[in-house]
Design a protein around this motif. Structure first.
Motif, PDB file in Angstrom:
ATOM      1  N   VAL A  19      -5.715  10.942  -8.291  1.00 49.37           N
ATOM      2  CA  VAL A  19      -5.443  10.303  -6.997  1.00 49.37           C
ATOM      3  C   VAL A  19      -6.692   9.618  -6.461  1.00 49.37           C
ATOM      4  O   VAL A  19      -6.643   8.486  -5.968  1.00 49.37           O
ATOM      5  CB  VAL A  19      -4.906  11.342  -5.990  1.00 49.37           C
ATOM      6  CG1 VAL A  19      -4.812  10.730  -4.593  1.00 49.37           C
ATOM      7  CG2 VAL A  19      -3.536  11.845  -6.426  1.00 49.37           C
ATOM      8  N   LEU A  20      -7.835  10.291  -6.555  1.00 48.43           N
ATOM      9  CA  LEU A  20      -9.084   9.712  -6.061  1.00 48.43           C
ATOM     10  C   LEU A  20      -9.469   8.465  -6.856  1.00 48.43           C
ATOM     11  O   LEU A  20      -9.914   7.463  -6.279  1.00 48.43           O
ATOM     12  CB  LEU A  20     -10.207  10.752  -6.124  1.00 48.43           C
ATOM     13  CG  LEU A  20     -10.092  11.932  -5.151  1.00 48.43           C
ATOM     14  CD1 LEU A  20     -11.214  12.945  -5.392  1.00 48.43           C
ATOM     15  CD2 LEU A  20     -10.128  11.441  -3.701  1.00 48.43           C
ATOM     16  N   VAL A  21      -9.295   8.510  -8.179  1.00 45.71           N
ATOM     17  CA  VAL A  21      -9.605   7.344  -9.015  1.00 45.71           C
ATOM     18  C   VAL A  21      -8.694   6.181  -8.647  1.00 45.71           C
ATOM     19  O   VAL A  21      -9.153   5.040  -8.467  1.00 45.71           O
ATOM     20  CB  VAL A  21      -9.473   7.694 -10.509  1.00 45.71           C
ATOM     21  CG1 VAL A  21      -9.521   6.431 -11.361  1.00 45.71           C
ATOM     22  CG2 VAL A  21     -10.585   8.643 -10.926  1.00 45.71           C
ATOM     23  N   PHE A  22      -7.395   6.455  -8.527  1.00 40.31           N
ATOM     24  CA  PHE A  22      -6.449   5.385  -8.211  1.00 40.31           C
ATOM     25  C   PHE A  22      -6.751   4.764  -6.849  1.00 40.31           C
ATOM     26  O   PHE A  22      -6.722   3.538  -6.687  1.00 40.31           O
ATOM     27  CB  PHE A  22      -5.019   5.910  -8.237  1.00 40.31           C
ATOM     28  CG  PHE A  22      -4.581   6.470  -9.567  1.00 40.31           C
ATOM     29  CD1 PHE A  22      -5.158   6.021 -10.745  1.00 40.31           C
ATOM     30  CD2 PHE A  22      -3.601   7.459  -9.645  1.00 40.31           C
ATOM     31  CE1 PHE A  22      -4.766   6.530 -11.981  1.00 40.31           C
ATOM     32  CE2 PHE A  22      -3.201   7.977 -10.874  1.00 40.31           C
ATOM     33  CZ  PHE A  22      -3.794   7.513 -12.041  1.00 40.31           C
ATOM     34  N   ALA A  23      -7.029   5.613  -5.862  1.00 37.13           N
ATOM     35  CA  ALA A  23      -7.340   5.109  -4.517  1.00 37.13           C
ATOM     36  C   ALA A  23      -8.660   4.352  -4.515  1.00 37.13           C
ATOM     37  O   ALA A  23      -8.784   3.291  -3.884  1.00 37.13           O
ATOM     38  CB  ALA A  23      -7.373   6.266  -3.519  1.00 37.13           C
ATOM     39  N   TYR A  94       8.043   6.487   0.777  1.00 41.14           N
ATOM     40  CA  TYR A  94       7.261   5.316   0.361  1.00 41.14           C
ATOM     41  C   TYR A  94       5.799   5.460   0.762  1.00 41.14           C
ATOM     42  O   TYR A  94       4.891   5.127  -0.005  1.00 41.14           O
ATOM     43  CB  TYR A  94       7.865   4.049   0.965  1.00 41.14           C
ATOM     44  CG  TYR A  94       7.100   2.795   0.614  1.00 41.14           C
ATOM     45  CD1 TYR A  94       7.187   2.251  -0.666  1.00 41.14           C
ATOM     46  CD2 TYR A  94       6.283   2.161   1.543  1.00 41.14           C
ATOM     47  CE1 TYR A  94       6.486   1.111  -0.998  1.00 41.14           C
ATOM     48  CE2 TYR A  94       5.580   1.015   1.221  1.00 41.14           C
ATOM     49  CZ  TYR A  94       5.685   0.490  -0.050  1.00 41.14           C
ATOM     50  OH  TYR A  94       4.983  -0.647  -0.381  1.00 41.14           O
ATOM     51  N   GLY A  95       5.566   5.957   1.973  1.00 42.90           N
ATOM     52  CA  GLY A  95       4.197   6.122   2.433  1.00 42.90           C
ATOM     53  C   GLY A  95       3.397   7.061   1.553  1.00 42.90           C
ATOM     54  O   GLY A  95       2.193   6.846   1.313  1.00 42.90           O
ATOM     55  N   LEU A  96       4.040   8.118   1.042  1.00 40.75           N
ATOM     56  CA  LEU A  96       3.347   9.056   0.165  1.00 40.75           C
ATOM     57  C   LEU A  96       2.976   8.388  -1.157  1.00 40.75           C
ATOM     58  O   LEU A  96       1.886   8.629  -1.696  1.00 40.75           O
ATOM     59  CB  LEU A  96       4.230  10.284  -0.093  1.00 40.75           C
ATOM     60  CG  LEU A  96       4.605  11.114   1.142  1.00 40.75           C
ATOM     61  CD1 LEU A  96       5.557  12.232   0.745  1.00 40.75           C
ATOM     62  CD2 LEU A  96       3.355  11.680   1.816  1.00 40.75           C
ATOM     63  N   LEU A  97       3.855   7.555  -1.672  1.00 46.13           N
ATOM     64  CA  LEU A  97       3.596   6.897  -2.947  1.00 46.13           C
ATOM     65  C   LEU A  97       2.522   5.825  -2.834  1.00 46.13           C
ATOM     66  O   LEU A  97       1.884   5.475  -3.832  1.00 46.13           O
ATOM     67  CB  LEU A  97       4.890   6.270  -3.488  1.00 46.13           C
ATOM     68  CG  LEU A  97       5.956   7.251  -3.983  1.00 46.13           C
ATOM     69  CD1 LEU A  97       7.236   6.508  -4.325  1.00 46.13           C
ATOM     70  CD2 LEU A  97       5.465   8.023  -5.194  1.00 46.13           C
ATOM     71  N   THR A  98       2.334   5.283  -1.639  1.00 40.01           N
ATOM     72  CA  THR A  98       1.332   4.238  -1.450  1.00 40.01           C
ATOM     73  C   THR A  98       0.045   4.769  -0.832  1.00 40.01           C
ATOM     74  O   THR A  98      -0.899   4.004  -0.636  1.00 40.01           O
ATOM     75  CB  THR A  98       1.884   3.125  -0.550  1.00 40.01           C
ATOM     76  OG1 THR A  98       2.249   3.688   0.717  1.00 40.01           O
ATOM     77  CG2 THR A  98       3.097   2.457  -1.181  1.00 40.01           C
ATOM     78  N   PHE A  99       0.024   6.065  -0.483  1.00 40.64           N
ATOM     79  CA  PHE A  99      -1.163   6.693   0.104  1.00 40.64           C
ATOM     80  C   PHE A  99      -1.533   6.029   1.424  1.00 40.64           C
ATOM     81  O   PHE A  99      -2.673   6.123   1.877  1.00 40.64           O
ATOM     82  CB  PHE A  99      -2.341   6.613  -0.876  1.00 40.64           C
ATOM     83  CG  PHE A  99      -3.284   7.779  -0.800  1.00 40.64           C
ATOM     84  CD1 PHE A  99      -2.821   9.086  -0.838  1.00 40.64           C
ATOM     85  CD2 PHE A  99      -4.647   7.572  -0.702  1.00 40.64           C
ATOM     86  CE1 PHE A  99      -3.703  10.154  -0.780  1.00 40.64           C
ATOM     87  CE2 PHE A  99      -5.540   8.631  -0.639  1.00 40.64           C
ATOM     88  CZ  PHE A  99      -5.054   9.931  -0.681  1.00 40.64           C
ATOM     89  N   TYR A 100      -0.583   5.333   2.020  1.00 41.38           N
ATOM     90  CA  TYR A 100      -0.765   4.629   3.293  1.00 41.38           C
ATOM     91  C   TYR A 100      -1.932   3.636   3.236  1.00 41.38           C
ATOM     92  O   TYR A 100      -2.595   3.376   4.237  1.00 41.38           O
ATOM     93  CB  TYR A 100      -0.971   5.623   4.439  1.00 41.38           C
ATOM     94  CG  TYR A 100       0.226   6.530   4.634  1.00 41.38           C
ATOM     95  CD1 TYR A 100       1.339   6.108   5.361  1.00 41.38           C
ATOM     96  CD2 TYR A 100       0.253   7.799   4.064  1.00 41.38           C
ATOM     97  CE1 TYR A 100       2.439   6.942   5.531  1.00 41.38           C
ATOM     98  CE2 TYR A 100       1.358   8.639   4.230  1.00 41.38           C
ATOM     99  CZ  TYR A 100       2.444   8.194   4.965  1.00 41.38           C
ATOM    100  OH  TYR A 100       3.547   9.017   5.126  1.00 41.38           O
ATOM    101  N   LEU A 101      -2.162   3.082   2.053  1.00 45.07           N
ATOM    102  CA  LEU A 101      -3.234   2.105   1.900  1.00 45.07           C
ATOM    103  C   LEU A 101      -2.787   0.735   2.399  1.00 45.07           C
ATOM    104  O   LEU A 101      -1.594   0.445   2.496  1.00 45.07           O
ATOM    105  CB  LEU A 101      -3.653   2.003   0.430  1.00 45.07           C
ATOM    106  CG  LEU A 101      -4.293   3.254  -0.184  1.00 45.07           C
ATOM    107  CD1 LEU A 101      -4.475   3.068  -1.674  1.00 45.07           C
ATOM    108  CD2 LEU A 101      -5.631   3.546   0.482  1.00 45.07           C
ATOM    109  N   ALA A 102      -3.754  -0.120   2.665  1.00 38.46           N
ATOM    110  CA  ALA A 102      -3.447  -1.483   3.098  1.00 38.46           C
ATOM    111  C   ALA A 102      -2.901  -2.281   1.922  1.00 38.46           C
ATOM    112  O   ALA A 102      -3.210  -2.010   0.765  1.00 38.46           O
ATOM    113  CB  ALA A 102      -4.709  -2.147   3.652  1.00 38.46           C
TER     114      ALA A 102
END
Length: 844
Positions: A19-23, A94-102
């Motif tokens: 998760v950290l790498v992807f973000a 959806y928000g969980l899958l996108t990590f609430y990123l911009a």
């Protein structure tokens, strides 16, 4: 107990790292989005223009309208913007899958998460899953489509691995978890309303199920095959119906859009199948087809010149140097964007290559010789099929048969888009192959598969070298330039011949450099793999080097198509929505009328002019599924401007915006516009759609209405020379339109509103009246004598039926979640504590 908790943390650590790498990667790649900058996307800009009317309506009424007045003289609004409730309960995930990123970092993160989930389902090492996820999420086609604004396509592509992973869970007897996730991810996938990617996902799912079912049938396990297919269908149906509003309205409206063909299509010697009557015509469906060798772009990104947007400096391009030496008037014929380096089959609009990655292709080829039969053969079959489908018009006999017999396939165009399927499957196959190499204890058994994979890759590069010397590197664009030069004289021919020759050399250079690049990457990866298989390097080094090579491979190409230059300061972006002098002049008129915008060109206004709708009610616009009767009107009448006066007038076109000679824009008022409604003196009946369309070229819409002969019995009209009476618009509120009429006798009124019989109904006072299709695209009503209030209401059954079914599907989805939780708890309790402790220790 403390020791067990420590082991649980160790077990979850790779997932936290993932998760950290992807973000982190998404943040670094899309950093301007986190600095209050806006991604400049042409298609999103167009959407903002077309959706403005709907958002203004929502500000007043608290909900989006179902009909918009902003484009094409009116069309269903649920194809543009819809209330959040249309997504259903799965939308909260959806928000969980996108990590609430911009945006667009959220898109890439979601693609990583979904592919990583698939890798875990396939029992791939988590760190290899991270490598595969990054390769899939950043495959070059994804940044390319994000750069041009195809957001829903990217979101759908991001979810695709999750859908396939959920299906594998069902096939592997994880029924409750698989069904719940399949329902949720299917619901999200359908909610993006990109039906073409949904269709491609179904192709992959069908191939996967066939691979499993054939194996089960060979073992005689019919019961399991039936159970899995039934559970899969049930979960998918629940997911689909969680979007019943979107799905039902889209399906219902599709019958009246260009996807359903045209009434003007005629069956005859030139069109024996009636192509275009019940779906897209062959030519429309096969737009953006690829040459037969063009799918090799997945391995060599610039084999056909990269993209139509590619810009090279004079230092990089011989063609640019020749262009600089041309006379200005001749150089202008080339166009403001300079040389077109792309010369593939897709044509003049190709935003970028669907490059998968040379190393990913190498690993996929090796996988055909290293992996067992569980997945590789169905993957190979689906890849082969979809690559052939991408050829479209260049393999006409096969693909036209698919267009005819494959359900719903004739509703889509752009065959080149189907390369998203082999892109995903190559990444899936490559990830499993790298895991096989990493996890196999006896590496000697891998050597034969490694050698065979290298042999196939070598043969592929030999073929590419052959193509490098055999290609002609020419396209129809240069032929048109040379023909134009011939008309200008010998000096122009000399300049243009030099330019074309230099352009072909540039294209050859692009192919050659890209070929050498891919060969170098494949050689480096092959060396690392060979050293590992021969026990010369450690596993950590293998993963580190391969991960860096694979990611660097695609990212260096990605940065050519999506980088910091694609972002704008928010203030600069908002300038797109600033009214010009002409816009402000028209906005001072508070009446109800429409506008024709000719500032760019007539073609852009009628087919790609949604920005006009940001300020005005436009007779043009942009939408991939506009109403077919209006498309007919554009093609047969409005493209003939200014020789289409009757049609312009009947569409209530009061203002025409034109470019001013001194710069800027100017406004021309059309004094002949007929307004929102009028009574006619007579009615002309025509038998066919072509007859009605032809009649529009030479008639006076103020005096005469043209109606289909089939509706003659429903038309009541009694004009006998006395006063016509009056009829006027009282209110147009998108979904409800009111008029007031006063006439001494029975009259026929023509309303300057688009005819659409899948939801519009009319009442005269308290009695419903039939709406008559008039002047091919407008509405007509027979009005009895006297004073009457006329009301039109837009109440599409598909929308209201969809809402009811959607809530029922949401309830079933909640029951699936509850069932999955109960089963998980029961399974946990059935396992003795010692066994759980041992499993945790082993996993750690």
């Amino acid at each position: 107990m403390k020791y067990i908790k420590k082991d649980q943390v160790l077990r979850a650590l790779p997932h936290f790292i993932a998760v950290l790498v992807f973000a982190g990667v998404a943040y670094l790649y899309c950093r301007p989005a986190f600095e209050d900058k806006v991604l400049s996307q042409e298609d999103v800009l167009q959407w903002q223009g077309m959706a403005r009317n709907s958002f203004q309506y929502k500000e007043t009424h608290g909900h989006f309208p179902l009909w918009t007045n902003s484009m094409f003289s009116g069309m269903p609004a649920f194809q543009i913007a819809m209330d959040a409730q249309s997504v259903g309960i799965p939308g909260i995930f959806y928000g969980l899958l996108t990590f609430y990123l911009a945006k667009p970092a959220s898109f890439f993160f979601m693609a990583c998460i979904c592919f990583y989930f698939l890798a875990i389902v396939l029992r791939v090492n988590p760190y290899i899953g991270i490598i595969g996820a990054l390769a899939y999420a950043y495959a070059t086609y994804n940044p390319v489509i994000v750069s041009v604004g195809h957001d829903t396509k990217m979101q759908s592509i991001a979810l695709l691995p999750g859908v396939i992973g959920s299906l594998i869970l069902i096939c592997e007897r994880r029924y409750w978890l698989g069904m719940t996730l399949l329902a949720m991810l299917t619901a999200l996938l359908v909610s993006f309303n990109h039906v073409q990617i949904v269709y491609y996902t179904m192709i992959i799912a069908t191939g996967l199920l066939l691979g499993y079912v054939i194996r089960w049938i060979r073992r005689g396990d019919w019961r399991r095959a039936v159970r899995v297919v039934a559970l899969t269908m049930g979960a998918a149906v629940v997911g689909v119906l969680c979007n019943a509003v979107t799905l039902f309205t889209t399906y219902d409206s599709s019958k009246e859009t260009i996807r359903a063909g045209s009434e003007l299509a005629v069956v005859g010697p030139t069109n024996p199948g009636g192509s275009g009557q019940n779906g897209l015509s062959d030519s429309a469906a096969f737009e953006f087809s690829m040459f037969k060798s063009e799918p090799l772009v997945m391995l060599i990104p610039d084999i056909y010149g990269g993209s139509t947007e590619l810009q090279l400096s004079p230092q990089q391009s011989k063609a640019m140097r020749v262009l600089k030496s041309m006379p200005p008037d001749l150089a202008a014929r080339v166009g403001p964007d300079g040389p077109r380096f792309y010369w593939g089959g897709v044509g003049q609009f190709f935003a970028g290559p669907p490059y998968v990655g040379a190393i990913i292709v190498l690993l996929a080829l090796m996988g055909l010789f290293m992996l067992d039969n569980r997945h590789k053969w169905w993957i190979l079959g689906v890849c082969a099929l979809t690559i052939v489908m991408s050829w479209g018009a260049y393999f006409y006999s096969f693909n036209v048969a698919l267009l005819k017999w494959l359900p719903m396939y004739n509703k889509f165009r752009a065959p080149s888009m189907i390369l998203v399927v082999p892109t995903f499957l190559f990444c899936m196959l490559a990830t499993m192959t790298l895991n096989k190499i990493f996890a196999t204890g006896d590496r000697s058994e891998l050597w034969h598969g490694y050698r065979k994979g290298l042999l196939v890759a070598g043969g592929l590069f030999v073929f590419l070298i052959f193509l490098y010397f055999r290609f002609h590197y020419s396209s129809p664009w240069e032929s048109d330039l040379l023909k134009d030069a011939v008309r200008r004289g010998s000096s122009a021919v000399g300049y243009m011949t030099d330019f074309v020759r230099a352009l072909h050399e540039d294209r050859r250079s692009l192919f050659g450099e890209s070929l050498l690049r891919s060969m170098g990457l494949v050689a480096a990866a092959a060396l690392i793999l060979g050293l590992y298989i021969r026990n010369k390097i450690r596993p950590a080094l293998l993963l580190g080097v391969m991960g860096l090579l694979i990611f660097a491979d695609v990212m260096t190409i990605d940065l050519q198509y999506l980088n910091d230059e694609n972002y704008m300061e928010r203030e600069d972006y908002q300038q797109n929505f600033e009214a010009t002098k002409a816009d402000r002049e028209i906005l001072e008129d508070k009446g109800y009328f429409r506008v024709l915008d000719l500032r760019d060109s007539l073609s852009n206004s009628l087919t790609y002019g949604a920005m006009t709708a940001y300020f005005h009610r436009s007779i043009g616009g942009y939408h991939a599924a506009k109403l077919k009767i209006y498309e007919d009107l554009i093609n047969r009448q409005l493209f003939n401007f200014p020789n289409c006066g009757p049609v312009i007038n009947m569409l209530n076109t009061k203002y025409i915006i034109k470019p001013a000679r001194t710069g800027g824009d100017s406004v021309l008022e059309n004094k002949s516009t007929l307004g929102p409604v009028w009574f006619v003196h007579g009615i002309r009946f025509e038998p066919t759609a072509n007859d009605v369309m032809n009649a529009l070229s030479h008639f006076d819409p103020k005096d005469t209405a043209i109606v289909f002969s089939a509706d003659s019995s429903r038309v009541k009209w009694g004009y006998s020379g006395d006063s016509l009476g009056t009829i006027s618009l009282v209110k147009n509120d998108n979904d409800e339109v009111n008029y007031l009429s006063q006439a001494p006798g029975e009259r026929f009124a023509v309303f300057s509103e688009v005819y659409y019989d899948r939801g519009w109904r009319a009442w005269i006072d308290d009695h419903e009246a039939p709406i008559i299709r008039t002047n091919y695209v407008l509405r007509g009503l027979s009005i009895p004598p006297g004073r009457h209030v006329i009301r039109f209401f837009f109440r599409p059954l598909s929308y209201y039926l969809g809402r009811q079914i959607q809530w029922m599907a949401n309830i079933v989805f909640l029951l699936l979640i509850a069932g999955a939780i109960i089963v998980a708890v029961q399974e946990y309790r059935r396992v003795p504590r010692r066994a759980r402790d041992g499993a945790l220790l082993q996993a750690a």
